[in-house]
Design a protein around this motif. Structure first.
Motif, PDB file in Angstrom:
ATOM      1  N   ILE A   9      24.725 -37.187 -13.815  1.00  0.00           N
ATOM      2  CA  ILE A   9      26.048 -37.327 -14.413  1.00  0.00           C
ATOM      3  C   ILE A   9      26.569 -35.924 -14.692  1.00  0.00           C
ATOM      4  N   LYS A  10      27.697 -35.602 -14.102  1.00  0.00           N
ATOM      5  CA  LYS A  10      28.318 -34.308 -14.372  1.00  0.00           C
ATOM      6  C   LYS A  10      28.731 -34.282 -15.832  1.00  0.00           C
ATOM      7  N   GLN A  11      28.708 -33.109 -16.431  1.00  0.00           N
ATOM      8  CA  GLN A  11      29.186 -32.979 -17.792  1.00  0.00           C
ATOM      9  C   GLN A  11      30.023 -31.729 -17.935  1.00  0.00           C
ATOM     10  N   GLY A  12      30.979 -31.811 -18.834  1.00  0.00           N
ATOM     11  CA  GLY A  12      31.844 -30.678 -19.105  1.00  0.00           C
ATOM     12  C   GLY A  12      32.685 -30.939 -20.338  1.00  0.00           C
ATOM     13  N   ALA A  13      33.325 -29.899 -20.819  1.00  0.00           N
ATOM     14  CA  ALA A  13      34.191 -30.015 -21.992  1.00  0.00           C
ATOM     15  C   ALA A  13      35.590 -30.401 -21.526  1.00  0.00           C
ATOM     16  N   GLY A  14      36.057 -31.560 -21.956  1.00  0.00           N
ATOM     17  CA  GLY A  14      37.390 -32.031 -21.575  1.00  0.00           C
ATOM     18  C   GLY A  14      37.320 -33.192 -20.609  1.00  0.00           C
ATOM     19  N   VAL A  15      38.481 -33.765 -20.348  1.00  0.00           N
ATOM     20  CA  VAL A  15      38.557 -34.937 -19.479  1.00  0.00           C
ATOM     21  C   VAL A  15      38.373 -34.532 -18.017  1.00  0.00           C
ATOM     22  N   PRO A  16      37.870 -35.455 -17.185  1.00  0.00           N
ATOM     23  CA  PRO A  16      37.665 -35.127 -15.775  1.00  0.00           C
ATOM     24  C   PRO A  16      38.980 -35.010 -15.013  1.00  0.00           C
ATOM     25  N   THR A  17      38.904 -34.336 -13.893  1.00  0.00           N
ATOM     26  CA  THR A  17      40.085 -34.124 -13.057  1.00  0.00           C
ATOM     27  C   THR A  17      39.759 -34.507 -11.620  1.00  0.00           C
ATOM     28  N   ASP A  23      36.825 -32.367   0.139  1.00  0.00           N
ATOM     29  CA  ASP A  23      35.561 -31.796   0.615  1.00  0.00           C
ATOM     30  C   ASP A  23      34.863 -31.099  -0.548  1.00  0.00           C
ATOM     31  N   HIS A  24      33.789 -31.696  -1.035  1.00  0.00           N
ATOM     32  CA  HIS A  24      33.088 -31.133  -2.183  1.00  0.00           C
ATOM     33  C   HIS A  24      32.196 -29.946  -1.810  1.00  0.00           C
ATOM     34  N   ARG A  25      32.195 -29.575  -0.560  1.00  0.00           N
ATOM     35  CA  ARG A  25      31.343 -28.467  -0.117  1.00  0.00           C
ATOM     36  C   ARG A  25      32.106 -27.158   0.065  1.00  0.00           C
ATOM     37  N   ASN A  26      33.440 -27.177  -0.049  1.00  0.00           N
ATOM     38  CA  ASN A  26      34.207 -25.975   0.276  1.00  0.00           C
ATOM     39  C   ASN A  26      34.355 -24.979  -0.877  1.00  0.00           C
ATOM     40  N   GLY A  27      33.886 -25.328  -2.066  1.00  0.00           N
ATOM     41  CA  GLY A  27      33.869 -24.373  -3.174  1.00  0.00           C
ATOM     42  C   GLY A  27      35.152 -24.227  -3.963  1.00  0.00           C
ATOM     43  N   THR A  36      34.859 -39.518  -5.746  1.00  0.00           N
ATOM     44  CA  THR A  36      34.667 -40.965  -5.725  1.00  0.00           C
ATOM     45  C   THR A  36      33.182 -41.310  -5.875  1.00  0.00           C
ATOM     46  N   GLY A  37      32.895 -42.206  -6.830  1.00  0.00           N
ATOM     47  CA  GLY A  37      31.531 -42.659  -7.067  1.00  0.00           C
ATOM     48  C   GLY A  37      30.749 -41.847  -8.081  1.00  0.00           C
ATOM     49  N   GLU A  38      31.302 -40.746  -8.543  1.00  0.00           N
ATOM     50  CA  GLU A  38      30.586 -39.911  -9.506  1.00  0.00           C
ATOM     51  C   GLU A  38      30.887 -40.330 -10.937  1.00  0.00           C
ATOM     52  N   PHE A  39      29.960 -39.991 -11.819  1.00  0.00           N
ATOM     53  CA  PHE A  39      30.125 -40.191 -13.250  1.00  0.00           C
ATOM     54  C   PHE A  39      30.294 -38.833 -13.903  1.00  0.00           C
ATOM     55  N   TYR A  40      30.996 -38.815 -15.051  1.00  0.00           N
ATOM     56  CA  TYR A  40      31.272 -37.569 -15.760  1.00  0.00           C
ATOM     57  C   TYR A  40      31.182 -37.830 -17.254  1.00  0.00           C
ATOM     58  N   LEU A  41      30.521 -36.927 -17.977  1.00  0.00           N
ATOM     59  CA  LEU A  41      30.408 -37.008 -19.431  1.00  0.00           C
ATOM     60  C   LEU A  41      31.244 -35.897 -20.048  1.00  0.00           C
ATOM     61  N   ASP A  42      32.220 -36.279 -20.884  1.00  0.00           N
ATOM     62  CA  ASP A  42      33.025 -35.305 -21.631  1.00  0.00           C
ATOM     63  C   ASP A  42      32.215 -34.918 -22.861  1.00  0.00           C
ATOM     64  N   THR A  43      31.705 -33.695 -22.891  1.00  0.00           N
ATOM     65  CA  THR A  43      30.846 -33.262 -23.994  1.00  0.00           C
ATOM     66  C   THR A  43      31.614 -33.084 -25.300  1.00  0.00           C
ATOM     67  N   ASP A  44      32.960 -33.017 -25.242  1.00  0.00           N
ATOM     68  CA  ASP A  44      33.762 -32.916 -26.467  1.00  0.00           C
ATOM     69  C   ASP A  44      33.818 -34.245 -27.209  1.00  0.00           C
ATOM     70  N   THR A  45      33.924 -35.350 -26.459  1.00  0.00           N
ATOM     71  CA  THR A  45      34.132 -36.658 -27.090  1.00  0.00           C
ATOM     72  C   THR A  45      32.966 -37.633 -26.898  1.00  0.00           C
ATOM     73  N   GLY A  46      32.081 -37.358 -25.931  1.00  0.00           N
ATOM     74  CA  GLY A  46      30.983 -38.281 -25.627  1.00  0.00           C
ATOM     75  C   GLY A  46      31.392 -39.425 -24.720  1.00  0.00           C
ATOM     76  N   THR A  54      40.392 -46.994  -5.782  1.00  0.00           N
ATOM     77  CA  THR A  54      41.478 -47.886  -6.165  1.00  0.00           C
ATOM     78  C   THR A  54      42.213 -47.429  -7.414  1.00  0.00           C
ATOM     79  N   ASP A  55      41.455 -47.171  -8.485  1.00  0.00           N
ATOM     80  CA  ASP A  55      42.057 -46.882  -9.784  1.00  0.00           C
ATOM     81  C   ASP A  55      42.057 -45.407 -10.159  1.00  0.00           C
ATOM     82  N   GLY A  56      41.462 -44.556  -9.363  1.00  0.00           N
ATOM     83  CA  GLY A  56      41.342 -43.147  -9.733  1.00  0.00           C
ATOM     84  C   GLY A  56      40.281 -42.980 -10.798  1.00  0.00           C
TER      85      GLY A  56
END
Length: 169
Positions: A9-17, A23-27, A36-46, A54-56
């Motif tokens: 699960i990716k994590q970062g401060a703030g909402v995901p974008t 292409d996730h390989r181009n840097g 698409t298909g990834e999960f993200y944890l906002d470390t500010d809010t949990g 479909t829904d973004g």
């Protein structure tokens, strides 16, 4: 055959974008980008988010995403209300408080307020009564509030008053 898999699960401060490139390989992605298909944890809010085609981006429970500002404000005399402390701020900016006239105040967050998608409350306990100040989202820039307690607009009633702004995506 036994198969073991681990979910990252990716994590970062703030909402995901949503990244600029598919292409996730181009840097050219940033820390808050999710594909698409990834999960993200906002470390500010949990809060956890996911992304689908479909829904973004949605909260992991499927509910809509939103930005939120929750704080305590105070006001005296003819000065603008001040933010005493902020509990939550996922707006990306700090709203500006303004004084319009006796008992009339504005909250400005340029370009963030969305008609029919912004929910705002300003309330406080006064003389053992729970008072909710009427709020009007009249532009994409300004939320205005008027206190009329007990019957006439008055300055100085805002002391550690709750303000809660929610803007749904």
């Amino acid at each position: 055959m036994d198969s073991y898999a681990r979910m990252i699960i990716k994590q970062g401060a703030g909402v995901p974008t949503i990244p600029a490139s598919a292409d996730h390989r181009n840097g050219d992605w940033i820390a808050t980008d999710i594909y698409t298909g990834e999960f993200y944890l906002d470390t500010d809010t949990g809060l956890t988010y996911t992304r689908n085609d479909t829904d973004g981006i949605t909260l992991s429970d499927g509910s809509p995403t939103y930005k939120r500002f929750k704080a305590k404000i105070s006001q005296s005399g003819t000065s603008a209300p001040t933010i005493a402390y902020t509990a939550i701020n996922t707006l990306g900016i700090t709203p500006t408080m303004g004084y319009s006239s006796v008992g009339n105040y504005t909250v400005t967050a340029t370009g963030l307020f969305t008609l029919n998608k912004t929910y705002t409350t300003i309330n406080q306990q006064l003389d053992n009564q729970f008072v909710i100040f009427p709020v009007d989202v009249n532009t994409v820039n300004i939320v205005s509030a008027t206190n009329a307690y007990p019957a006439v607009s008055t300055n100085g009633l805002l002391y550690l008053t709750d303000i809660d702004i929610i803007i749904f995506d």
